[in-house]
Motif scaffolding. Structure first.
Motif, PDB file in Angstrom:
ATOM      1  N   ALA A  67      76.822  64.494   8.526  1.00 38.97           N
ATOM      2  CA  ALA A  67      77.984  63.502   8.462  1.00 38.97           C
ATOM      3  C   ALA A  67      77.623  62.218   8.097  1.00 38.97           C
ATOM      4  N   GLN A  68      78.445  61.242   7.254  1.00 36.73           N
ATOM      5  CA  GLN A  68      77.939  60.223   6.802  1.00 36.73           C
ATOM      6  C   GLN A  68      78.646  59.004   7.400  1.00 36.73           C
ATOM      7  N   LEU A  69      77.943  58.168   7.642  1.00 35.77           N
ATOM      8  CA  LEU A  69      78.654  56.840   8.375  1.00 35.77           C
ATOM      9  C   LEU A  69      78.540  55.690   7.434  1.00 35.77           C
ATOM     10  N   LEU A  70      79.510  54.933   7.159  1.00 32.03           N
ATOM     11  CA  LEU A  70      79.390  53.760   6.577  1.00 32.03           C
ATOM     12  C   LEU A  70      79.905  52.224   7.272  1.00 32.03           C
ATOM     13  N   ALA A  78      75.192  51.714  15.405  1.00 38.74           N
ATOM     14  CA  ALA A  78      74.691  52.675  16.246  1.00 38.74           C
ATOM     15  C   ALA A  78      75.443  53.242  17.551  1.00 38.74           C
ATOM     16  N   GLU A  79      76.332  52.374  17.961  1.00 38.23           N
ATOM     17  CA  GLU A  79      77.274  53.249  19.022  1.00 38.23           C
ATOM     18  C   GLU A  79      78.105  54.348  18.420  1.00 38.23           C
ATOM     19  N   ASN A  80      78.635  54.149  17.384  1.00 37.80           N
ATOM     20  CA  ASN A  80      79.500  55.370  16.669  1.00 37.80           C
ATOM     21  C   ASN A  80      78.509  56.605  16.274  1.00 37.80           C
ATOM     22  N   ALA A  85      76.874  61.670  17.532  1.00 39.78           N
ATOM     23  CA  ALA A  85      75.592  62.816  17.721  1.00 39.78           C
ATOM     24  C   ALA A  85      76.353  63.811  19.080  1.00 39.78           C
ATOM     25  N   ARG A  86      77.197  63.170  19.862  1.00 45.34           N
ATOM     26  CA  ARG A  86      77.392  64.239  20.783  1.00 45.34           C
ATOM     27  C   ARG A  86      78.314  65.508  20.307  1.00 45.34           C
ATOM     28  N   LEU A  87      78.688  65.174  19.156  1.00 46.01           N
ATOM     29  CA  LEU A  87      79.423  66.448  18.350  1.00 46.01           C
ATOM     30  C   LEU A  87      78.556  67.267  17.731  1.00 46.01           C
ATOM     31  N   GLN A  88      77.314  67.225  17.596  1.00 43.63           N
ATOM     32  CA  GLN A  88      76.135  67.782  17.277  1.00 43.63           C
ATOM     33  C   GLN A  88      76.399  68.279  15.835  1.00 43.63           C
ATOM     34  N   PRO A  89      76.356  67.090  15.002  1.00 45.01           N
ATOM     35  CA  PRO A  89      76.226  67.164  13.327  1.00 45.01           C
ATOM     36  C   PRO A  89      74.832  67.723  13.023  1.00 45.01           C
TER      37      PRO A  89
END
Length: 350
Positions: A67-70, A78-80, A85-89
């Motif tokens: 998963a990529q965050l921008l 960090a919060e997102n 991370a709780r969705l286990q990517p």
């Protein structure tokens, strides 16, 4: 060698990820960027961009998706990242390469390459926020206006928790115009102690071999080249298995007739998962890129470019399958039920 499938906003979404990984040759994908702009995103947003999270962070072909965050705010990122991370990517990738004006105007994407210290702060914040076992990687360009800070930016990522760097070998200003400066990647690779993956302007097997030689990278990330030629990853593997140092110009390893089942799958998924006004355009977008490698795609594009009605696109696919002697496996009644339906199950009012 690893071959990764690039994230490309508005093009390489979960539908094409599914189809291209069904063709084969890809080791890992990266999602389109999920924009973080200050609020904590709900799970449904992560799942909309990356429905593979419902299937162990893998495409239906079994290929892992990162998963990529921008974003530019370290606290919000960090919060997102922690929520994601709780969705286990399979992992989290950070976007420091998007050249889009709207993204850069708000301080995200390639605009961060002007400030290595801000990059360091953001990467460190994300790394601290997610479990230690979860990979955090980053994708960058060679710079914003110029290449003067490319080494500093790469070090800011690698020294603050990024376990892998993908380098798109152009600056933001250079956009997607050829050439890509693969020969500058070794300077980055020599500066960092993490794996470096080369990216940019790899359209053919010949490009892939030259990119590997000039960049010094064994691993490549393929973007528009894989969309234009869905069998490109397979062809690159085949060439390297044969010990090729360079390759003649050859036709695609996946013939047009062999692509038609994948085009059918693509169309079924588009009709099922995208809004009615997006569907025909997505097929045209793919055919438009495939014109670079397939003469048949040029003919196909001219046939469908003025079509907007879903049923007429389905009829064209049926005719093309009949012409090529390929079984037509789409269920017309099921597609007809999709025609006025939105992805969430609602219906468009006539």
């Amino acid at each position: 060698m690893r071959l990764l499938l690039a994230p490309m906003e508005g093009l390489l979404d979960f539908v094409l990820r599914d189809v291209l990984t069904q063709v084969g040759g890809v080791d890992r994908c990266v999602s389109e960027f999920i924009r973080v702009s200050g609020s904590l995103l709900p799970d449904r947003v992560f799942l909309r961009y990356m429905p593979e999270l419902r299937h162990g962070s893998r495409t239906l072909a079994g290929v892992p998706v990162r998963a990529q965050l921008l974003g530019s705010d370290p606290v919000s990122m960090a919060e997102n990242a922690a929520a994601l991370a709780r969705l286990q990517p399979e992992g989290i990738d950070l976007n420091f390469g998007c050249p889009a004006k709207t993204v850069n105007r708000h301080g995200g994407g390639a605009s961060m390459l002007q400030d290595p210290e801000a990059i360091a702060t953001l990467v460190a914040a994300v790394r601290r926020a997610v479990p230690a076992h979860l990979p955090v990687s980053a994708k960058m360009r060679l710079g914003f206006n110029d290449k003067s800070l490319m080494r500093e930016c790469a070090l800011a990522m690698a020294e603050n928790g990024a376990c892998e760097l993908v380098v798109h070998a152009r600056t933001k200003v250079e956009g997607y115009r050829p050439p890509a400066y693969w020969e500058l990647i070794p300077e980055i690779a020599a500066a960092v102690r993490v794996p470096v993956v080369a990216n940019g302007e790899v359209w053919t097997v010949q490009d892939a071999l030259r990119c590997r030689a000039q960049s010094g990278c064994s691993d490549l990330m393929l973007g528009r080249g894989s969309v234009a030629d869905p069998g490109l990853a397979l062809a690159v593997r085949q060439a390297l298995a044969q010990g090729a140092q360079e390759a003649p110009a050859l036709p695609p390893v996946v013939a047009w007739a062999d692509l038609l089942p994948h085009i059918q799958r693509f169309w079924w998924m588009v009709c099922r998962d995208l809004t009615p006004n997006q569907r025909a355009g997505r097929l045209k977008q793919w055919l438009n890129l495939m014109r670079r490698r397939y003469p048949e795609a040029e003919v196909a594009f001219q046939c469908v470019r003025v079509i907007t009605q879903q049923s007429l696109v389905t009829a064209w696919i049926e005719q093309e399958c009949a012409r090529c002697g390929v079984p037509f496996v789409l269920h017309k009644q099921e597609l007809a039920e999709f025609e006025h339906r939105m992805p969430d199950g609602d219906y468009v009012l006539e």
